[in-house]
Design an enzyme around this catalytic site. Structure first.
Site, PDB file in Angstrom:
ATOM      1  N   ALA A 182      64.072  15.300  59.099  1.00 45.67           N
ATOM      2  CA  ALA A 182      65.193  14.952  59.971  1.00 45.67           C
ATOM      3  C   ALA A 182      64.717  14.034  61.076  1.00 45.67           C
ATOM      4  O   ALA A 182      63.564  14.069  61.487  1.00 45.67           O
ATOM      5  CB  ALA A 182      65.819  16.210  60.583  1.00 45.67           C
ATOM      6  N   CYS A 183      65.645  13.173  61.543  1.00 47.44           N
ATOM      7  CA  CYS A 183      65.410  12.450  62.775  1.00 47.44           C
ATOM      8  C   CYS A 183      66.400  13.009  63.795  1.00 47.44           C
ATOM      9  O   CYS A 183      66.899  14.120  63.630  1.00 47.44           O
ATOM     10  CB  CYS A 183      65.568  10.938  62.591  1.00 47.44           C
ATOM     11  SG  CYS A 183      67.235  10.420  62.125  1.00 47.44           S
ATOM     12  N   ILE A 184      66.767  12.261  64.806  1.00 42.27           N
ATOM     13  CA  ILE A 184      67.611  12.796  65.864  1.00 42.27           C
ATOM     14  C   ILE A 184      68.974  13.231  65.348  1.00 42.27           C
ATOM     15  O   ILE A 184      69.514  14.269  65.737  1.00 42.27           O
ATOM     16  CB  ILE A 184      67.782  11.753  66.984  1.00 42.27           C
ATOM     17  CG1 ILE A 184      66.441  11.508  67.666  1.00 42.27           C
ATOM     18  CG2 ILE A 184      68.788  12.236  68.038  1.00 42.27           C
ATOM     19  CD1 ILE A 184      66.465  10.418  68.693  1.00 42.27           C
ATOM     20  N   ARG A 244      70.043  12.742  61.696  1.00 41.06           N
ATOM     21  CA  ARG A 244      70.207  12.733  60.245  1.00 41.06           C
ATOM     22  C   ARG A 244      69.264  13.707  59.541  1.00 41.06           C
ATOM     23  O   ARG A 244      68.096  13.813  59.896  1.00 41.06           O
ATOM     24  CB  ARG A 244      69.923  11.337  59.671  1.00 41.06           C
ATOM     25  CG  ARG A 244      70.527  10.176  60.398  1.00 41.06           C
ATOM     26  CD  ARG A 244      70.150   8.883  59.695  1.00 41.06           C
ATOM     27  NE  ARG A 244      70.415   7.721  60.507  1.00 41.06           N
ATOM     28  CZ  ARG A 244      70.248   6.470  60.106  1.00 41.06           C
ATOM     29  NH1 ARG A 244      69.814   6.222  58.895  1.00 41.06           N
ATOM     30  NH2 ARG A 244      70.502   5.470  60.914  1.00 41.06           N
ATOM     31  N   GLU A 266      68.034  18.264  63.280  1.00 40.15           N
ATOM     32  CA  GLU A 266      66.684  18.834  63.292  1.00 40.15           C
ATOM     33  C   GLU A 266      66.716  20.358  63.196  1.00 40.15           C
ATOM     34  O   GLU A 266      65.846  20.967  62.580  1.00 40.15           O
ATOM     35  CB  GLU A 266      65.959  18.396  64.562  1.00 40.15           C
ATOM     36  CG  GLU A 266      65.633  16.912  64.589  1.00 40.15           C
ATOM     37  CD  GLU A 266      64.705  16.533  65.727  1.00 40.15           C
ATOM     38  OE1 GLU A 266      63.481  16.624  65.528  1.00 40.15           O
ATOM     39  OE2 GLU A 266      65.206  16.156  66.791  1.00 40.15           O
TER      40      GLU A 266
END
Length: 484
Positions: A429-431, A433, A474
């Site tokens: 995960a990013c911020i 997605r 996240e």
């Protein structure tokens, strides 16, 4: 993994070091606020905070090496981060001007200027990628008993140091060419002035869907091609005194994003809400309010952008065009502000006392105009072309999903819709997605994902899928990993 999928992996790993920037922005911003005239010269506390923030900004290249190595490692282990640091130190030491002068047996003043800029984010990213790949390959290797202490993870930094010696000699020939190309590209945009800033902003938005906008940003926001817009802006008076910043110019690649993120996109959200079918307005309102608030307050735009990016691509192209116009106007009028994280209210407030923030309040007035412009244009285009923005979809039965606030239960539901644990190869995960690699993407039901709360999905290659969840991404990723 295909090339696009691999680039996506690098893109999400980049978010690890990039996430450090808000800390630098807050520290330096508060320091500027305390001592608006001396910028640390008249206040020990201000100097303490400004120098603390500068410690982060000035070492971003090292953070890129460590963060990317860690983020791309298969099990997010500290040994990978250490290998990234070791690799970076080897390369930057061997390619420092003094070392190049000795190795090539040439006078110091004849060493190409490129080597004076070897400690940059490009080298940091390259080192991080190589270190991560070496970790993924060698972290499980067992040596002979006589060397058993150096087996496994302990072996990785050693291997990395040797490999980076070879890489350094390759870069000794290649880096001046790469650097020259980057500088030429950056200079071509700089020479276009405010028009170049607008062109950059246009492509910045167009690259958002595949997450490669970070690569473009690094040229203009950091010291890859000598522009270094963010660090120079955050440096405030110290950057001015050092000749690194010009009042009314430094920050031109950032300022015009404030009217878009704080006002333009919320205007688009209102247009989407008013264009929704009557029976769907309540549902659309909850989505748009949350997304608009995130965009205005923090500058995180993905939840809102992904709500129309793929269902109405013409709107997204218009959005990219308007962003370019906004950055062009701000740069032309010398209405300047900058950010450490993104162009939201928090950064505007913190940086308002920065001496490089000239006529920053005009960005608010510009933003109000863009709020109306986005609203009118989006509303008209949606109606004209009958675009299926949120709330305007054709009636279709969507399987009901149990609503829950329990994150573990929600993660279980996402796992089920994604085809179960056996269908998931990687979870990250990013911020905003979930970034997934699937064995069989065809069994994923997008309607059920949206029913669970996803703002949208992005398909990359044959196996990669991104699920837009906003700030929950996240948390859900962590819960899904724990369930495996």
């Amino acid at each position: 993994m295909n090339i696009l999928g691999y680039l996506q992996k690098i893109g999400r790993a980049l978010m690890v070091p990039v996430a450090v920037l808000p800390a630098a922005a807050i520290l330096m911003g508060v320091g500027y606020w305390i001592d608006p005239n001396g910028w640390g010269g008249d206040s020990a506390l201000a100097a303490f905070l400004i120098k603390a923030g500068a410690a982060i900004i000035d070492k971003m290249a090292i953070l890129f090496a460590v963060g990317v190595a860690y983020g791309m490692s298969k099990d997010k282990d500290g040994s990978a981060a250490l290998a990234g640091l070791v690799g970076f130190l080897v390369v930057t030491t061997l390619l420092s001007p003094g070392a190049v002068s000795q190795i090539q047996q040439i006078p110091l003043d004849q060493v190409p200027a490129a080597f004076g800029k070897i400690e940059n984010q490009f080298i940091g990213i390259l080192t991080g990628v190589i270190a991560a790949e070496l970790y993924n390959r060698f972290s499980g290797v067992e040596l002979h008993k006589a060397l058993a202490f150096f087996s496994g993870r302990r072996l990785v930094p050693i291997v990395t140091s040797v490999v980076m010696i070879v890489v350094s000699f390759v870069l000794m020939a290649v880096w001046p060419v790469i650097y020259g190309g980057l500088v030429s590209f950056g200079e071509s945009i700089v020479n276009l002035g405010s028009t170049g800033a607008g062109i950059y902003a246009f492509f910045n938005r167009l690259l958002i869907p595949i997450g490669l906008h970070h690569a473009l940003n690094s040229v203009f926001w950091f010291d890859v091609a000598g522009i270094n817009d963010i660090p120079n802006f955050l440096g405030g008076q110290s950057s001015i005194d050092a000749g690194k910043a010009v009042v009314g110019v430094t920050g031109m690649y950032q300022a015009g994003f404030f009217p878009i993120m704080m006002f333009g996109l919320p205007g688009a959200a209102l247009a989407i809400y008013h264009s929704a079918k009557k029976e769907n307005k309540d549902k659309v309102a909850s989505i748009m309010i949350a997304a608009a608030f995130a965009s205005f307050f923090t500058g995180v735009t993905e939840p809102l952008e992904f709500s129309f990016m793929f269902v109405a691509p013409v709107l997204y192209v218009i959005h990219a065009f308007l962003t370019g116009i906004s950055v062009f106007i701000a740069a032309s009028m010398h209405w300047i502000s900058g950010f450490g994280f993104s162009a939201g209210f928090v950064d505007m407030f913190i940086q308002s006392r920065n001496p490089l923030a000239t006529h920053w309040y005009m960005l608010i007035q510009q933003g109000l105009v863009f709020f109306g412009l986005y609203y009118v244009v989006f509303r008209a285009v949606i109606a004209k072309f009958n675009l299926k923005t949120p709330g305007r979809e054709d009636d279709e039965a969507v399987p009901a999903q149990a609503q829950t606030t329990d994150r573990t239960e929600l993660a279980k539901q996402y796992l089920e819709v994604l085809g179960g644990q056996e269908n998931l190869v990687t979870i990250d995960a990013c911020i905003t997605r979930l970034r997934l690699t699937l064995k069989d993407r065809s069994i994923v039901d997008e309607r059920k994902l949206k029913a669970l709360g996803a703002a949208g999905v992005v398909k990359l290659g044959e196996q990669n899928l991104q699920v837009i969840l906003g700030p929950l991404a996240e948390i859900i990723a962590g819960e899904m990993k724990a369930l495996r």
